[in-house]
Write a protein that holds these residues in place. Structure first.
Motif, PDB file in Angstrom:
ATOM      1  N   PHE A 110      -4.784   2.616  15.072  1.00 21.54           N
ATOM      2  CA  PHE A 110      -5.904   2.296  14.182  1.00 21.54           C
ATOM      3  C   PHE A 110      -6.066   0.781  14.154  1.00 21.54           C
ATOM      4  N   GLN A 111      -7.202   0.278  14.661  1.00 16.03           N
ATOM      5  CA  GLN A 111      -7.365  -1.151  14.884  1.00 16.03           C
ATOM      6  C   GLN A 111      -7.468  -1.971  13.601  1.00 16.03           C
ATOM      7  N   MET A 112      -8.032  -1.405  12.529  1.00 16.25           N
ATOM      8  CA  MET A 112      -8.193  -2.172  11.293  1.00 16.25           C
ATOM      9  C   MET A 112      -7.011  -1.993  10.343  1.00 16.25           C
ATOM     10  N   ARG A 113      -5.909  -1.461  10.855  1.00 16.03           N
ATOM     11  CA  ARG A 113      -4.749  -1.160  10.029  1.00 16.03           C
ATOM     12  C   ARG A 113      -4.220  -2.393   9.305  1.00 16.03           C
ATOM     13  N   SER A 114      -4.041  -3.483   9.994  1.00 14.75           N
ATOM     14  CA  SER A 114      -3.482  -4.695   9.401  1.00 14.75           C
ATOM     15  C   SER A 114      -4.423  -5.284   8.354  1.00 14.75           C
ATOM     16  N   PHE A 115      -5.699  -5.362   8.679  1.00 17.60           N
ATOM     17  CA  PHE A 115      -6.677  -5.933   7.746  1.00 17.60           C
ATOM     18  C   PHE A 115      -6.774  -5.115   6.461  1.00 17.60           C
ATOM     19  N   LEU A 116      -6.903  -3.795   6.610  1.00 16.12           N
ATOM     20  CA  LEU A 116      -7.038  -2.948   5.427  1.00 16.12           C
ATOM     21  C   LEU A 116      -5.754  -2.926   4.592  1.00 16.12           C
ATOM     22  N   SER A 117      -4.613  -2.997   5.241  1.00 20.27           N
ATOM     23  CA  SER A 117      -3.352  -3.053   4.492  1.00 20.27           C
ATOM     24  C   SER A 117      -3.307  -4.307   3.632  1.00 20.27           C
ATOM     25  N   LYS A 118      -3.777  -5.428   4.176  1.00 20.66           N
ATOM     26  CA  LYS A 118      -3.806  -6.666   3.396  1.00 20.66           C
ATOM     27  C   LYS A 118      -4.802  -6.581   2.247  1.00 20.66           C
ATOM     28  N   VAL A 119      -5.941  -5.951   2.480  1.00 22.59           N
ATOM     29  CA  VAL A 119      -6.938  -5.789   1.414  1.00 22.59           C
ATOM     30  C   VAL A 119      -6.346  -4.958   0.273  1.00 22.59           C
ATOM     31  N   TYR A 120      -5.685  -3.857   0.597  1.00 25.84           N
ATOM     32  CA  TYR A 120      -5.073  -3.031  -0.451  1.00 25.84           C
ATOM     33  C   TYR A 120      -3.953  -3.777  -1.152  1.00 25.84           C
ATOM     34  N   LEU A 121      -3.207  -4.581  -0.399  1.00 26.24           N
ATOM     35  CA  LEU A 121      -2.110  -5.337  -0.992  1.00 26.24           C
ATOM     36  C   LEU A 121      -2.636  -6.361  -1.995  1.00 26.24           C
ATOM     37  N   ILE A 122      -3.758  -6.985  -1.689  1.00 27.46           N
ATOM     38  CA  ILE A 122      -4.349  -7.974  -2.596  1.00 27.46           C
ATOM     39  C   ILE A 122      -4.709  -7.335  -3.937  1.00 27.46           C
ATOM     40  N   THR A 123      -5.178  -6.078  -3.899  1.00 25.36           N
ATOM     41  CA  THR A 123      -5.564  -5.418  -5.151  1.00 25.36           C
ATOM     42  C   THR A 123      -4.371  -5.153  -6.053  1.00 25.36           C
ATOM     43  N   MET A 124      -3.161  -5.207  -5.509  1.00 31.47           N
ATOM     44  CA  MET A 124      -1.978  -5.034  -6.356  1.00 31.47           C
ATOM     45  C   MET A 124      -1.732  -6.267  -7.205  1.00 31.47           C
ATOM     46  N   PHE A 125      -2.165  -7.419  -6.737  1.00 36.12           N
ATOM     47  CA  PHE A 125      -1.868  -8.669  -7.432  1.00 36.12           C
ATOM     48  C   PHE A 125      -3.036  -9.197  -8.251  1.00 36.12           C
ATOM     49  N   PHE A 126      -4.245  -8.858  -7.870  1.00 37.13           N
ATOM     50  CA  PHE A 126      -5.426  -9.376  -8.562  1.00 37.13           C
ATOM     51  C   PHE A 126      -6.327  -8.227  -8.984  1.00 37.13           C
ATOM     52  N   GLY A 127      -6.631  -8.152 -10.284  1.00 37.13           N
ATOM     53  CA  GLY A 127      -7.546  -7.136 -10.794  1.00 37.13           C
ATOM     54  C   GLY A 127      -8.914  -7.746 -11.041  1.00 37.13           C
ATOM     55  N   GLY A 128      -9.908  -6.888 -11.218  1.00 34.96           N
ATOM     56  CA  GLY A 128     -11.266  -7.374 -11.443  1.00 34.96           C
ATOM     57  C   GLY A 128     -11.501  -7.890 -12.849  1.00 34.96           C
ATOM     58  N   GLY A 129     -10.674  -7.497 -13.798  1.00 36.80           N
ATOM     59  CA  GLY A 129     -10.882  -7.867 -15.185  1.00 36.80           C
ATOM     60  C   GLY A 129     -11.566  -6.744 -15.941  1.00 36.80           C
ATOM     61  N   MET A 130     -11.450  -6.782 -17.254  1.00 34.97           N
ATOM     62  CA  MET A 130     -11.947  -5.688 -18.068  1.00 34.97           C
ATOM     63  C   MET A 130     -13.472  -5.597 -18.070  1.00 34.97           C
ATOM     64  N   ILE A 131     -14.148  -6.715 -18.248  1.00 36.25           N
ATOM     65  CA  ILE A 131     -15.616  -6.669 -18.345  1.00 36.25           C
ATOM     66  C   ILE A 131     -16.249  -6.297 -17.001  1.00 36.25           C
ATOM     67  N   PRO A 132     -15.865  -6.916 -15.883  1.00 33.15           N
ATOM     68  CA  PRO A 132     -16.438  -6.475 -14.606  1.00 33.15           C
ATOM     69  C   PRO A 132     -16.146  -5.008 -14.292  1.00 33.15           C
ATOM     70  N   THR A 133     -14.963  -4.534 -14.680  1.00 36.97           N
ATOM     71  CA  THR A 133     -14.636  -3.123 -14.459  1.00 36.97           C
ATOM     72  C   THR A 133     -15.555  -2.235 -15.280  1.00 36.97           C
TER      73      THR A 133
END
Length: 196
Positions: A110-133
């Protein structure tokens, strides 16, 4: 079973350390259990004793009026129905979305494996915040519906990483033999990988 005649004597420092650890753990366990014991004691105690502040650990008097009031409340069974529905749907969607997301991420082809793994990893550390959610939920039209309780937690980066790691530990030869027999990736996921 024969007892060994040789006994290893623990050093005094180890015995003192273990004793201190056991005392600390006992205090932590009591601190964690006390709120549960207190709630049970209050729920079956006489209301007059509770209001007077006489219930600390053991129940005073005996009264099941709180349970009768709770069960007779008009939304009691609705609340339990919602709990069961949210749990069932939440579990189903979480497993479904996590599996179909983690499976491709576990494959080297799967060619986008590394990119998508990093995108999912970023969501573990940074949330959108209560109001944007909240605004996102509002724009999706899921406010005041069952889906606002089910869908937001359906895809967790942590769960994806766990399932991806599990999928990567399954020998690739199983998938390869299924490919040779003409199976597609969804068939391999459903019929081989998930049952394991």
């Amino acid at each position: 079973m024969k007892k060994s005649p040789y006994k290893i004597k623990e050093p005094m420092g180890d015995r003192v350390f273990l004793s201190v650890v056991y005392v600390i753990l006992a205090i932590v366990v009591l601190a964690m259990l006390y709120p549960f014991v207190y709630v049970v004691s209050v729920s079956i105690s006489d209301p007059a004793e509770v209001i007077a502040g006489k219930v600390a650990f053991f129940p005073k008097g005996f009264d099941l009026g709180a349970f009768k009031t709770m069960i007779n409340h008009p939304i009691f069974f609705t609340a339990y129905k919602n709990t069961i529905v949210y749990t069932a749907l939440g579990t189903f969607f979480t497993l479904f979305f996590t599996a179909i997301t983690a499976y491709p991420l576990s494959k080297d082809k799967f060619q986008m494996r590394s990119f998508l793994s990093k995108v999912y990893l970023i969501t573990m550390f940074f949330g959108g915040g209560m109001i944007p959610t909240y605004l996102a939920y509002k724009s999706l039209g899921i406010l005041d519906t069952i889906w606002v309780m089910v869908l937001p937690g359906a895809l967790s980066a942590w769960n994806i990483i766990l399932m991806r790691s599990f999928f990567r530990n399954i020998p690739e030869s199983l998938s390869e033999s299924a490919y040779i027999d003409g199976a597609t990736d969804p068939q391999i996921l459903v019929k081989i990988i998930l049952p394991l």
